[in-house]
Design a protein around this motif. Sequence first.
Motif, PDB file in Angstrom:
ATOM      1  N   CYS A  96       0.325  12.122 -36.255  1.00 47.25           N
ATOM      2  CA  CYS A  96       1.050  12.301 -34.997  1.00 47.25           C
ATOM      3  C   CYS A  96       1.190  10.950 -34.292  1.00 47.25           C
ATOM      4  O   CYS A  96       0.196  10.229 -34.119  1.00 47.25           O
ATOM      5  CB  CYS A  96       0.320  13.290 -34.099  1.00 47.25           C
ATOM      6  SG  CYS A  96       1.071  13.494 -32.469  1.00 47.25           S
ATOM      7  N   PRO A  97       2.404  10.586 -33.861  1.00 46.90           N
ATOM      8  CA  PRO A  97       2.590   9.302 -33.191  1.00 46.90           C
ATOM      9  C   PRO A  97       1.935   9.234 -31.811  1.00 46.90           C
ATOM     10  O   PRO A  97       1.664   8.158 -31.301  1.00 46.90           O
ATOM     11  CB  PRO A  97       4.107   9.167 -33.077  1.00 46.90           C
ATOM     12  CG  PRO A  97       4.647  10.540 -33.235  1.00 46.90           C
ATOM     13  CD  PRO A  97       3.659  11.321 -34.025  1.00 46.90           C
ATOM     14  N   THR A 102      -4.055  13.808 -37.938  1.00 47.46           N
ATOM     15  CA  THR A 102      -3.443  13.922 -39.259  1.00 47.46           C
ATOM     16  C   THR A 102      -3.240  15.397 -39.574  1.00 47.46           C
ATOM     17  O   THR A 102      -4.166  16.204 -39.450  1.00 47.46           O
ATOM     18  CB  THR A 102      -4.334  13.275 -40.330  1.00 47.46           C
ATOM     19  OG1 THR A 102      -4.531  11.904 -39.981  1.00 47.46           O
ATOM     20  CG2 THR A 102      -3.695  13.365 -41.690  1.00 47.46           C
ATOM     21  N   VAL A 103      -2.010  15.737 -39.974  1.00 46.31           N
ATOM     22  CA  VAL A 103      -1.638  17.125 -40.218  1.00 46.31           C
ATOM     23  C   VAL A 103      -1.070  17.233 -41.635  1.00 46.31           C
ATOM     24  O   VAL A 103      -0.320  16.362 -42.071  1.00 46.31           O
ATOM     25  CB  VAL A 103      -0.557  17.586 -39.211  1.00 46.31           C
ATOM     26  CG1 VAL A 103      -0.168  19.024 -39.438  1.00 46.31           C
ATOM     27  CG2 VAL A 103      -1.032  17.382 -37.799  1.00 46.31           C
ATOM     28  N   GLU A 113      13.646  20.844 -38.046  1.00 48.35           N
ATOM     29  CA  GLU A 113      13.918  20.077 -36.826  1.00 48.35           C
ATOM     30  C   GLU A 113      12.872  20.300 -35.740  1.00 48.35           C
ATOM     31  O   GLU A 113      12.793  19.535 -34.792  1.00 48.35           O
ATOM     32  CB  GLU A 113      15.306  20.424 -36.297  1.00 48.35           C
ATOM     33  CG  GLU A 113      16.423  19.994 -37.227  1.00 48.35           C
ATOM     34  CD  GLU A 113      17.790  20.356 -36.684  1.00 48.35           C
ATOM     35  OE1 GLU A 113      17.877  20.773 -35.507  1.00 48.35           O
ATOM     36  OE2 GLU A 113      18.759  20.235 -37.436  1.00 48.35           O
ATOM     37  N   ASP A 114      12.088  21.361 -35.848  1.00 43.81           N
ATOM     38  CA  ASP A 114      11.113  21.662 -34.798  1.00 43.81           C
ATOM     39  C   ASP A 114       9.687  21.338 -35.241  1.00 43.81           C
ATOM     40  O   ASP A 114       8.757  22.090 -35.003  1.00 43.81           O
ATOM     41  CB  ASP A 114      11.230  23.117 -34.364  1.00 43.81           C
ATOM     42  CG  ASP A 114      11.064  24.077 -35.526  1.00 43.81           C
ATOM     43  OD1 ASP A 114      11.238  23.649 -36.683  1.00 43.81           O
ATOM     44  OD2 ASP A 114      10.761  25.253 -35.268  1.00 43.81           O
ATOM     45  N   LEU A 115       9.502  20.193 -35.868  1.00 49.04           N
ATOM     46  CA  LEU A 115       8.187  19.735 -36.292  1.00 49.04           C
ATOM     47  C   LEU A 115       7.405  19.277 -35.064  1.00 49.04           C
ATOM     48  O   LEU A 115       7.884  18.464 -34.281  1.00 49.04           O
ATOM     49  CB  LEU A 115       8.342  18.587 -37.296  1.00 49.04           C
ATOM     50  CG  LEU A 115       7.064  17.999 -37.868  1.00 49.04           C
ATOM     51  CD1 LEU A 115       6.316  19.052 -38.674  1.00 49.04           C
ATOM     52  CD2 LEU A 115       7.383  16.805 -38.756  1.00 49.04           C
ATOM     53  N   ALA A 116       6.224  19.842 -34.877  1.00 49.50           N
ATOM     54  CA  ALA A 116       5.409  19.489 -33.717  1.00 49.50           C
ATOM     55  C   ALA A 116       3.949  19.380 -34.134  1.00 49.50           C
ATOM     56  O   ALA A 116       3.490  20.053 -35.048  1.00 49.50           O
ATOM     57  CB  ALA A 116       5.563  20.537 -32.624  1.00 49.50           C
ATOM     58  N   CYS A 117       3.232  18.546 -33.445  1.00 45.52           N
ATOM     59  CA  CYS A 117       1.812  18.359 -33.695  1.00 45.52           C
ATOM     60  C   CYS A 117       1.058  19.597 -33.200  1.00 45.52           C
ATOM     61  O   CYS A 117       1.212  20.000 -32.046  1.00 45.52           O
ATOM     62  CB  CYS A 117       1.311  17.109 -32.974  1.00 45.52           C
ATOM     63  SG  CYS A 117      -0.474  16.865 -33.119  1.00 45.52           S
ATOM     64  N   PRO A 118       0.216  20.201 -34.041  1.00 49.33           N
ATOM     65  CA  PRO A 118      -0.537  21.369 -33.584  1.00 49.33           C
ATOM     66  C   PRO A 118      -1.630  21.016 -32.575  1.00 49.33           C
ATOM     67  O   PRO A 118      -2.096  21.869 -31.837  1.00 49.33           O
ATOM     68  CB  PRO A 118      -1.132  21.941 -34.867  1.00 49.33           C
ATOM     69  CG  PRO A 118      -1.122  20.836 -35.842  1.00 49.33           C
ATOM     70  CD  PRO A 118      -0.015  19.916 -35.452  1.00 49.33           C
ATOM     71  N   ASN A 119      -2.028  19.747 -32.511  1.00 49.11           N
ATOM     72  CA  ASN A 119      -3.090  19.305 -31.613  1.00 49.11           C
ATOM     73  C   ASN A 119      -2.569  19.089 -30.189  1.00 49.11           C
ATOM     74  O   ASN A 119      -3.100  19.652 -29.230  1.00 49.11           O
ATOM     75  CB  ASN A 119      -3.735  18.027 -32.154  1.00 49.11           C
ATOM     76  CG  ASN A 119      -4.954  17.625 -31.363  1.00 49.11           C
ATOM     77  OD1 ASN A 119      -5.747  18.476 -30.968  1.00 49.11           O
ATOM     78  ND2 ASN A 119      -5.109  16.339 -31.146  1.00 49.11           N
ATOM     79  N   CYS A 120      -1.505  18.284 -30.060  1.00 45.74           N
ATOM     80  CA  CYS A 120      -1.033  17.950 -28.710  1.00 45.74           C
ATOM     81  C   CYS A 120       0.323  18.562 -28.376  1.00 45.74           C
ATOM     82  O   CYS A 120       0.762  18.517 -27.231  1.00 45.74           O
ATOM     83  CB  CYS A 120      -0.968  16.432 -28.526  1.00 45.74           C
ATOM     84  SG  CYS A 120       0.273  15.623 -29.553  1.00 45.74           S
TER      85      CYS A 120
END
Length: 145
Positions: A96-97, A102-103, A113-120
């Motif tokens: 995640c930037p 790390t995912v 298109e809707d890739l998102a970090c599960p953490n933040c």
Amino acid sequence: MNLTEKTAYLKGLADGLDIDTSSKEGKLLKAIVELLDEVTATVTTLDDDVDQIYEELDAIDEDMDDLEEYIFGDEDEDFDEDDEEDEDELYYEITCPKCGETVCVDEDTITSEDLACPNCGTEFEVEFEDCDCEGDCCDSCGTEE
């Protein structure tokens, strides 16, 4: 005795009584016996039809069972095949930037298109570089010169 036999018995009793069919009572009894005979014939026909329908439904049910077994096979086999497919699927590690988490994601997720970090929850895109070197000249395709 079945229904047909009972009706025949009553019809025989009525004939054996020598009922005068010219009287009002005689006409009524004759009409009742004739109606009973017609109802018995109709019910017998319907009963035969229902028996035939049940036989055909049983045959269809057996055919459906055979078809389901042919299409779906054994459920245990399907489970094992699914496990093998999961093992063959490629997963990618993405960092995640924003938070640095790390995912691991599969190919469908990484290209969505809707890739998102599960953490933040930060949404981001993964950029793919096109490489025309056919794998023999650069680091972007993962091969050595």
